[in-house]
Design an enzyme around this catalytic site. Structure first.
Site, PDB file in Angstrom:
ATOM      1  N   LYS A   1       0.854  -1.201   0.000  1.00 25.46           N
ATOM      2  CA  LYS A   1       0.000   0.000   0.000  1.00 25.46           C
ATOM      3  C   LYS A   1       0.884   1.243   0.000  1.00 25.46           C
ATOM      4  O   LYS A   1       1.940   1.264   0.652  1.00 25.46           O
ATOM      5  CB  LYS A   1      -0.896  -0.027   1.243  1.00 25.46           C
ATOM      6  CG  LYS A   1      -1.907   1.107   1.315  1.00 25.46           C
ATOM      7  CD  LYS A   1      -2.808   0.928   2.536  1.00 25.46           C
ATOM      8  CE  LYS A   1      -3.825   2.052   2.678  1.00 25.46           C
ATOM      9  NZ  LYS A   1      -4.682   1.878   3.859  1.00 25.46           N
TER      10      LYS A   1
ATOM     11  N   SER B   1      -9.639   1.891   3.013  1.00 28.41           N
ATOM     12  CA  SER B   1      -8.750   2.640   2.161  1.00 28.41           C
ATOM     13  C   SER B   1      -7.726   1.773   1.416  1.00 28.41           C
ATOM     14  O   SER B   1      -7.094   2.259   0.481  1.00 28.41           O
ATOM     15  CB  SER B   1      -8.017   3.685   2.999  1.00 28.41           C
ATOM     16  OG  SER B   1      -7.188   3.055   3.941  1.00 28.41           O
TER      17      SER B   1
ATOM     18  N   SER C   1      -9.863  -0.577   7.165  1.00 25.94           N
ATOM     19  CA  SER C   1      -9.360  -0.419   5.794  1.00 25.94           C
ATOM     20  C   SER C   1      -8.758  -1.646   5.138  1.00 25.94           C
ATOM     21  O   SER C   1      -8.458  -1.608   3.947  1.00 25.94           O
ATOM     22  CB  SER C   1      -8.330   0.695   5.767  1.00 25.94           C
ATOM     23  OG  SER C   1      -8.994   1.910   5.690  1.00 25.94           O
TER      24      SER C   1
HETATM   25  N1  GLN Z   1     -12.832   4.393   6.759  1.00 25.87           N
HETATM   26  C1  GLN Z   1     -12.135   4.631   7.982  1.00 25.87           C
HETATM   27  C2  GLN Z   1     -11.595   6.037   8.008  1.00 25.87           C
HETATM   28  O1  GLN Z   1     -11.688   6.712   7.016  1.00 25.87           O
HETATM   29  C3  GLN Z   1     -11.039   3.626   8.174  1.00 25.87           C
HETATM   30  C4  GLN Z   1      -9.822   3.948   7.425  1.00 25.87           C
HETATM   31  C5  GLN Z   1      -8.676   3.031   7.723  1.00 25.87           C
HETATM   32  O2  GLN Z   1      -8.834   2.008   8.344  1.00 25.87           O
HETATM   33  N2  GLN Z   1      -7.497   3.465   7.300  1.00 25.87           N
HETATM   34  O3  GLN Z   1     -11.090   6.477   8.993  1.00 25.87           O
END
Ligand code: GLN
Length: 498
Positions: free
Chosen positions: A52, A135, A159
């Site tokens: 990532k 994400s 995410s």
């Molecule tokens: N969707 C969640 C956020 O925007 C989780 C994101 C993540 O786990 N990096 O904070």
């Protein structure tokens, strides 16, 4: 444009295969030169892995999908990347993601959205464009599209698990602190975990075993004594279950179903397929116990206050002076005013979601709001942890000083719940402003384990229905959550659901 520069540096023959296969999903944003032969022999020799783009690598840019880091190349590799190299894995490139990991649909990226490859893999004529989740959408999509064997993602509030559920692959968020965060660009330090996405549980386990380990460079890395204590509990439980696990059975395993994990927003098809997974586990000999985690309904609000507060502080370093592409006025007088450089740089280079989080987080940390928002959210976080500690039979070695409720509740080995409230949303829908609030709701089932720092694995629900029509059944995941340090137990249960 990072995309083009990167791909033009790739030898033609390779680019016309991997780069072309990547085009349909936009999962990878940078491709490394293909490795002629493995640099090192090790446990992961022959395995192709994507990283990532918020995990730093020396030989490719790390943009975090943000304009503010569009030309950033780290002078060092993250610990997890070093460990992958040492075990013989081939790192094929960097995976698209939401900007700094903030988002649930991988639509907030300077590289463009990731398109869920599931439809293409089932039926070439299907043109439905759905979100890959976020994400870590690029990591999940790269695995689902067969561009690599496994991928690293990060999971702050879901995410890894959400994109795994949407793309139909396995996604592991390990216990907080078991995998080093050195070289992982911070979003919310107290929640950030490096996770693994792969096609099967065995590959997920091998990659997890390679990247876990105490790291002196990460002050939040779990100490060896704590790791050993948790392993002792987890291994002794696994030994008790060993003979039945060997036969693909789960006799003696107690699985809790938390009643609060079935909110109104849950779609019919999720409920239906979740039931099928429960049935399968029962048939394999597991006993299913209803349990209650009463603080669950406050988790999402507490998560967004805490994650935004930490994010606002972490984003402060990108000011065009310490870090980040500077946007300055051409007026030399203006350049002398540092605040103006900050403002121009940050307004131009941070995307809308990151700006929202900075505003929300800064507000929650102001003197006026601190008690009502930040402190209150910390209290909720403790309640969520207590809830989990009350239902697991294994103790939480991180919280051994705290007393657990004496109420006589049935104790369980792991918990099981749907990973997401529905299947992947349509991309056009996901990008519309009306969907902005809905995108936060996508995390409602994943944030409790994040607040408590627990291991959680999303496995695709098997569909046992015979389909009368040929409509595509988009993937849905089921999550297995364990006590802190019970990652191997969680993986063993996941294997039974494959
Ligand atoms: N969707 C969640 C956020 O925007 C989780 C994101 C993540 O786990 N990096 O904070």
């Amino acid at each position: 444009n990072v995309n083009l520069t990167c791909l033009s540096s790739v030898p033609r023959r390779y680019a016309s295969t991997l780069a072309e296969r990547n085009r349909a999903s936009n999962a990878l944003i940078y491709l490394n030169k293909p490795q002629e032969k493995a640099q090192k022999e090790g446990q992961l020799s022959g395995l192709k892995i994507a990283i990532k783009d918020n995990i730093v690598t020396r030989d490719s840019p790390t943009t975090c999908s943000s304009a503010i880091l569009r030309n950033f190349v780290s002078p060092f590799d993250a610990t997890v990347v070093d460990k992958l190299h040492d075990s013989g894995a081939e790192i094929i490139g960097k995976a698209n993601c939401d900007e700094f990991g903030m988002g649930s649909l991988n639509t907030y990226s300077i590289h463009g959205p990731v398109i869920n490859p599931f439809a293409a893999s089932q039926d070439a004529s299907n043109q439905e464009r759905r979100s890959a989740g976020g994400s870590s959408g690029g990591s999940a999509a790269a695995v689902a599209a067969g561009l690599c064997d496994a991928a690293l993602g990060t999971d702050t509030g879901g995410s890894v698990r959400l994109p795994a559920s949407y793309c139909g692959v396995i996604g592991l968020k390990p216990s907080y602190g078991l995998v080093s965060r050195w070289g992982v660009v911070s979003y919310a330090d107290s929640l950030d975990c490096v996770g693994v996405l792969a096609k099967d549980v065995d590959t997920t386990s091998s990659v997890f075993n390679t990247i876990t380990g105490y790291d002196t460079k990460d002050p939040t890395s779990a100490l060896p004594g704590i790791r050993d204590a948790a392993s002792t509990y987890c291994n002794s439980r696994l030994e008790q279950l060993e003979s039945s696990l060997k036969e693909g059975r789960l006799d003696g395993l107690k699985i809790g179903i938390p009643q609060e994990f079935f909110p109104q927003e849950l779609s019919e098809s999720v409920i239906h397929r979740f039931r099928q997974s429960v049935k399968l586990l029962k048939e394999r000999g597991a006993s299913i116990v209803p349990v209650s985690l009463p603080a669950t309904s406050y988790s999402l609000s507490a998560y967004y206050v805490l994650a935004s507060a930490e994010a606002s502080s972490n984003m402060a370093r990108y000011d065009g002076i310490q870090y980040g592409e500077r946007v300055a006025s051409t007026d030399p007088e203006d350049l002398k005013k540092v605040a103006s450089v900050y403002a121009r740089t940050r307004s131009a280079n941070f995307g809308p979601e990151v700006q929202r989080r900075i505003l929300l987080g800064t507000y929650a940390l102001t003197a006026d709001a601190f008690d009502n928002y930040f402190l209150q959210a910390q209290r909720v976080r403790q309640l969520v942890k207590n809830d989990f500690n009350n239902v697991f039979s294994m103790p939480n070695v991180n919280e051994s000083g705290r007393s657990v409720s004496t109420e006589s509740v049935q104790k369980v080995d792991v918990l099981l719940h749907p990973s997401a409230i529905g299947a992947a949303p349509l991309l056009d829908e996901a990008k519309s402003a009306d969907f902005a609030l809905d995108s936060y709701v996508q995390d409602v089932l994943t944030v409790p384990a994040s607040l408590a720092g627990l291991p959680a694995l999303s496995v695709p629900c098997l569909s046992t229905d015979s389909k009368p029509d040929s409509r595509l059944e988009w993937p849905i995941g089921v999550s297995i959550v364990g006590q802190w340090g019970a990652d191997r137990l969680v993986l063993a249960v996941g294997k039974a659901l494959e």
